[in-house]
Write an enzyme that holds these catalytic residues in place. Structure first.
Site, PDB file in Angstrom:
ATOM      1  N   GLY A 169     -13.388  -9.848   0.447  1.00 17.63           N
ATOM      2  CA  GLY A 169     -12.192 -10.071   2.234  1.00 17.63           C
ATOM      3  C   GLY A 169     -13.162  -9.223   2.963  1.00 17.63           C
ATOM      4  O   GLY A 169     -14.548  -9.774   3.487  1.00 17.63           O
ATOM      5  N   TYR A 216       4.101   0.664   5.637  1.00 22.20           N
ATOM      6  CA  TYR A 216       3.293   1.104   5.874  1.00 22.20           C
ATOM      7  C   TYR A 216       2.823   1.987   6.711  1.00 22.20           C
ATOM      8  O   TYR A 216       2.254   2.891   6.058  1.00 22.20           O
ATOM      9  CB  TYR A 216       2.055  -0.536   6.976  1.00 22.20           C
ATOM     10  CG  TYR A 216       0.569  -0.351   6.562  1.00 22.20           C
ATOM     11  CD1 TYR A 216       0.407  -1.424   5.184  1.00 22.20           C
ATOM     12  CD2 TYR A 216      -0.276  -0.168   6.588  1.00 22.20           C
ATOM     13  CE1 TYR A 216      -0.915  -1.238   4.376  1.00 22.20           C
ATOM     14  CE2 TYR A 216      -1.801  -0.369   6.357  1.00 22.20           C
ATOM     15  CZ  TYR A 216      -1.871  -1.040   5.418  1.00 22.20           C
ATOM     16  OH  TYR A 216      -3.182  -0.790   4.783  1.00 22.20           O
ATOM     17  N   VAL A 250      -4.773 -12.453   4.030  1.00 17.77           N
ATOM     18  CA  VAL A 250      -4.185 -12.299   2.614  1.00 17.77           C
ATOM     19  C   VAL A 250      -5.619 -12.070   1.327  1.00 17.77           C
ATOM     20  O   VAL A 250      -6.490 -12.532   2.062  1.00 17.77           O
ATOM     21  CB  VAL A 250      -4.347 -14.114   1.990  1.00 17.77           C
ATOM     22  CG1 VAL A 250      -3.499 -13.918   0.545  1.00 17.77           C
ATOM     23  CG2 VAL A 250      -3.146 -14.398   2.834  1.00 17.77           C
ATOM     24  N   ALA A 261     -18.051   2.748  -6.554  1.00 16.70           N
ATOM     25  CA  ALA A 261     -18.362   3.784  -4.627  1.00 16.70           C
ATOM     26  C   ALA A 261     -17.719   4.909  -5.065  1.00 16.70           C
ATOM     27  O   ALA A 261     -18.340   5.952  -4.182  1.00 16.70           O
ATOM     28  CB  ALA A 261     -18.281   3.077  -3.852  1.00 16.70           C
ATOM     29  N   ALA A 321     -18.269  -4.514  -0.325  1.00 13.98           N
ATOM     30  CA  ALA A 321     -19.290  -6.133   0.063  1.00 13.98           C
ATOM     31  C   ALA A 321     -18.591  -6.899  -0.671  1.00 13.98           C
ATOM     32  O   ALA A 321     -19.683  -7.574  -0.215  1.00 13.98           O
ATOM     33  CB  ALA A 321     -20.817  -4.955  -0.190  1.00 13.98           C
TER      34      ALA A 321
END
EC number: 1.3.1.9
Length: 400
Positions: A52, A235, A274, A112, A49
């Site tokens: 980004g 990717y 970015v 997390a 959180a």
């Protein structure tokens, strides 16, 4: 202390607390100026959180929908002599502004991926919120200690099945260079899927469901990036792509589980922006510099907050969501506009060291990069003395 940017590779090793706060305020102002999210969430858990897209989701839910939010992240506080991480300052600022609006906002600092943090999160939801109606999964991590085996696994950014050579932009030296990557081994692919795939998202939803803290009709979404042909070798067709394909598999069983209570689970595809994560991908700085140039010329350029606010308003809670044939929610359609991609592809091989600043928006890329760390924000006095020791009241810190 007076804090200036110090960049090493794809990380800025200094951060500015006042700049980070101003950046968060800009994002909040964007949301409040664009109006409420109709029928939006009211009690939200955001996993990842602090920066980004995850931060943008927390801001959009709180200030676009009046939601109480619980954020999970792994950040470091500052001291009197050393700045903390940008995510720490972002979260401190978010909580400050949320409190001013009378909204519940609490944060859990820790890993997390761990069972411990999942349990602390469940206990906090039970105590403070009762149940949550939206779970946003926005983790980007280079490694994961698996909670069941104790093994620490790393993710790898490599092509699959073949070596690949492509153009890249060395952002330190500001030169175009050829980058060659050998194909990932099966072990590296498996590791990347374990870190970046859907298993941990599924573990979170399973744990929350078993604990009875998911409201009827609860939704969950995990963020992903697909990209277009120019980035596919490294990717979508690479080791990271294998992890993203795993998200597409895992979402099906998560969706079935939530559908039993009238809920839903979706992978949400967002545009290239970015972030600290994307700056580490060798071809992304050049791609983003070209993409920014084209999209700004067309008036369609967006950052994290525009993307995620739009995703919540139009798709997650909208009457006419943008859904693809795989069932994913799409917020990246402006990036994938054939005109945009055509221009990026046409310019890709024409960029040289000499024309870098004319052909691309590398200047804009650099500004966006520094903004991640609280620099280059309008209205901030970077010659002023600031205190890097910023507290987050009520934070549950599982790292101490």
């Amino acid at each position: 202390m007076i804090i200036k940017p110090r960049v090493r590779g794809f990380i800025c090793v200094t951060t500015h607390p006042v700049g980070c706060e101003a950046n968060v305020k800009e994002q909040i102002d964007y949301v409040t100026s664009h109006g409420p999210i109709a029928n939006g969430p009211k009690k939200v858990l955001v996993i990842g959180a602090s920066t980004g897209y995850g931060l943008a989701a927390r801001i959009s839910a709180a200030f676009g929908s009046g939601a109480d939010t619980l954020g999970v992240f792994f950040e470091r506080a500052g001291s009197e002599t050393k700045p903390g991480t940008a995510g720490w300052y972002n979260s401190a600022a978010f909580e400050k502004f949320a409190a001013e609006k009378g909204l519940y906002a609490r944060s859990i600092n820790g890993d997390a991926f761990s069972d411990k943090v999942k349990q602390v999160t469940i206990d906090t939801i039970k105590q403070d919120l009762g149940k949550v109606d939206l779970v946003v999964y926005s983790l980007a991590a280079p490694r994961r200690t698996h909670p069941k085996t104790g093994e620490t696994i790393s993710s790898t950014l490599k092509p699959v099945g073949k070596a690949v050579t492509f153009r890249g932009l060395d952002t330190d030296k500001e030169v175009i260079r050829e980058v060659s990557l050998e194909p990932a081994t099966q072990e590296e692919i498996d590791g990347t899927v374990a870190v970046m795939g859907g298993e941990d998202w599924q573990m979170w939803i399973d744990a929350l469901d078993e604990a009875g803290v998911l409201a009827d009709g609860a939704k969950t979404t995990a963020f992903t990036y697909l990209g277009e042909q120019i980035t596919h070798d490294i990717y979508w067709n690479g080791s990271i792509g294998e992890a993203k394909k795993d998200l597409d598999k895992k979402v099906l069983s998560i969706r079935d589980k939530l559908a039993a209570h009238g809920g839903d689970a979706r992978v949400s595809v967002l545009k290239a922006v970015v972030t600290q994560a994307s700056s580490a991908i060798p071809m992304m700085p050049l791609y983003l510099s070209l993409l920014f140039k084209v999209m700004k010329e067309q008036g369609t350029h967006e950052g994290c907050i525009e993307q995620v606010y739009g995703l919540l308003k139009d798709s997650l809670y909208g009457a006419t969501p943008h859904v693809d044939e795989e069932g994913r929610l799409r917020a990246d359609y402006k990036e994938l506009d054939p005109q945009v991609q055509g221009k990026v592809v046409a310019m890709w091989d024409k960029v040289t060291n000499e024309n870098l600043y004319e052909m691309t928006d590398f200047a804009g890329y650099k500004t966006e990069f520094l903004r991640l760390f609280g620099f280059e924000i309008a209205g901030v006095d970077y010659d002023a003395d600031v205190n890097p020791d910023v507290k987050i009241p009520g934070i549950i810190d599982t790292t101490v």
